[in-house]
Design an enzyme around this catalytic site. Structure first.
Site, mmCIF file in Angstrom:
data_model
loop_
_atom_site.group_PDB
_atom_site.id
_atom_site.type_symbol
_atom_site.label_atom_id
_atom_site.label_comp_id
_atom_site.label_asym_id
_atom_site.label_seq_id
_atom_site.Cartn_x
_atom_site.Cartn_y
_atom_site.Cartn_z
ATOM 1 N N SER A 1 48.396 8.418 42.791
ATOM 2 C CA SER A 1 49.374 7.739 41.982
ATOM 3 C C SER A 1 50.771 8.338 42.117
ATOM 4 O O SER A 1 51.380 8.265 43.172
ATOM 5 C CB SER A 1 48.874 7.773 40.536
ATOM 6 O OG SER A 1 49.637 6.999 39.704
ATOM 7 N N ASP B 1 58.368 9.773 54.189
ATOM 8 C CA ASP B 1 59.139 8.692 54.802
ATOM 9 C C ASP B 1 60.585 9.092 55.080
ATOM 10 O O ASP B 1 61.188 8.615 56.051
ATOM 11 C CB ASP B 1 59.114 7.452 53.903
ATOM 12 C CG ASP B 1 57.815 6.662 54.049
ATOM 13 O OD1 ASP B 1 56.927 7.112 54.798
ATOM 14 O OD2 ASP B 1 57.687 5.605 53.400
ATOM 15 N N LYS C 1 45.997 5.239 45.365
ATOM 16 C CA LYS C 1 46.228 4.385 44.190
ATOM 17 C C LYS C 1 47.678 3.926 44.208
ATOM 18 O O LYS C 1 48.572 4.646 43.782
ATOM 19 C CB LYS C 1 45.925 5.130 42.892
ATOM 20 C CG LYS C 1 46.126 4.257 41.652
ATOM 21 C CD LYS C 1 45.810 5.024 40.391
ATOM 22 C CE LYS C 1 45.985 4.125 39.166
ATOM 23 N NZ LYS C 1 47.388 3.737 38.954
#
Length: 393
Positions: free
Chosen positions: A294, A305, A319
């Site tokens: 999460s 990224d 999740k």
């Protein structure tokens, strides 16, 4: 989006009205034939069922569970009054129990993550362990709320869990004594003269961003030139905390921290808040594992990224959904999945998780042993990477 988030409790971790809110919903919903049928069946059971004293609350609870079950979403669920109270206590940083986050994965009751230094952690429970039984009662088809009620109890009392560990194919009974959980969510220290270590165990507490900022400032005063951020076995928590903590490491121009997509496919980006604490040149490694879920995945995904950090460990939980929690009149709540999230580059990690840049698995022979920093192969790899980068400066 953030203004909306701050007005409503939104979770990216283990969670409108319902029948439990009472018949105040009836005038609106009774206009539909489906809801009219529900009321008729409810009345017939009360008036004609052979067992006269039917518990109305059990009928309502059963209807709620059945309604939510057909959505086939383990994160959209009814939260009982006692569990909702425990969630509030957890946000304050102190609660009772054994110290695990649990959820349903592939229809099995699964440990999302044990909380560090709690009875569950000390008993050796690991992220990914499947709870097959609680006090001898099978968990097959068991509702998460029911499991929580069985595991919870008075401080000092024991609970027996039957655990299956997929990695080793081992089944064993684990007796855990319940206790008061005082969760020290941030732990920081210097691993050597230049490399700092910062562990975050949950995003649930309201003051998590401030505690992280204070820890980073202290490490910098001690001469930190590189950082290991440990998100292993961190099950997540509050979405705004993920954005605020991500902003400590990622500058505005590098964002967003996360992309939020609603039911109509509309996307909003949540950008760094401009309160960066570390220079972008400071080398950084993030540790993740199957218990990183999460909000942990939001942060790890953003750092990966943006190429702000190297991710080391094993694939995260997977999740990629956000829940909004609505309080109900009975003292409980409804956690309902309202959004999905994508990483900075738009990657959907739900049920997939985040793949580390450098995969390092814990040897099987260590999985059943208490944690020992000296044999932590993932931490050793992080140190190796950072020491190599510092040597090149």
């Amino acid at each position: 989006m953030l203004k909306r988030i701050q007005k409503t409790v939104i979770l990216s971790a283990l969670m409108a009205g319902s029948f439990a809110a009472g018949l105040s919903l009836q005038p609106v919903l009774a206009e539909t034939p489906t809801f009219t049928s529900f009321i008729q069946i409810f009345d017939k059971i009360k008036l004609e069922y052979v067992e006269k004293n039917v518990d109305e609350q059990k009928l309502v609870d059963g209807a709620i569970k059945g309604m939510l079950a057909v959505l086939n979403d383990p994160y959209t669920r009814y939260i009982s009054k006692s569990e909702y109270q425990q969630m509030a206590e957890e946000r304050e940083g102190s609660f009772s129990g054994i110290g695990i986050q649990i959820g349903t994965r592939e229809d099995k009751l699964t440990v999302i993550a044990p909380i560090e230094d709690t009875p569950a952690w000390k008993a050796g429970l690991l992220a990914g362990d499947i709870i097959q039984a609680i006090e001898g009662k099978s968990t097959k088809d068991m509702d998460v709320n029911d499991a929580v009620d069985l595991i919870r109890g008075r401080d000092g009392t024991p609970v027996m869990l039957t655990i299956f560990r997929p990695e080793t194919k081992e089944v064993k009974d684990v007796k855990i004594v319940r206790g008061k959980i005082e969760n020290q969510i941030v732990k920081a220290k210097m691993l050597n003269a230049k490399v700092g270590y910062l562990r975050l165990t949950t995003f649930m507490q309201d003051d998590a961003p401030n505690k992280m900022r204070d820890a980073l400032k202290d490490l910098k005063k001690k001469g930190m030139s590189a950082l290991v951020l440990d998100l292993r076995s961190n099950p997540g928590g509050l979405l705004p905390n993920a954005v605020d903590i991500g902003s400590l490491f990622i500058e505005r121009k590098q964002g967003p921290i996360v992309r939020i997509v609603d039911r109509d496919g509309r996307e909003e980006v949540l950008n760094p808040n401009g309160r960066t604490e570390l220079t972008q040149q400071m080398p950084m490694v993030v540790l993740i594992d199957g218990g990183s879920a999460s909000a942990s995945e939001i942060l790890a995904g953003a750092l990966k990224d943006t190429q702000r950090a190297t991710i080391v460990g094993t694939r995260s939980f997977g999740k990629g959904l956000v829940q909004t929690v609505h309080s109900l009149e009975d003292g409980g709540a409804l956690a309902i999945t309202t959004n999905k999230y994508l990483t900075t580059k738009g990657t959907d990690i739900n049920k997939k998780g985040i793949e580390p840049d450098v995969e390092v698995k814990i040897p099987k022979e260590l999985l059943s042993k208490p944690y020992d920093e000296g044999s932590d192969v993932q931490l050793k790899k992080a140190l190796e990477i950072l020491n190599t980068r510092l040597a090149k400066k």
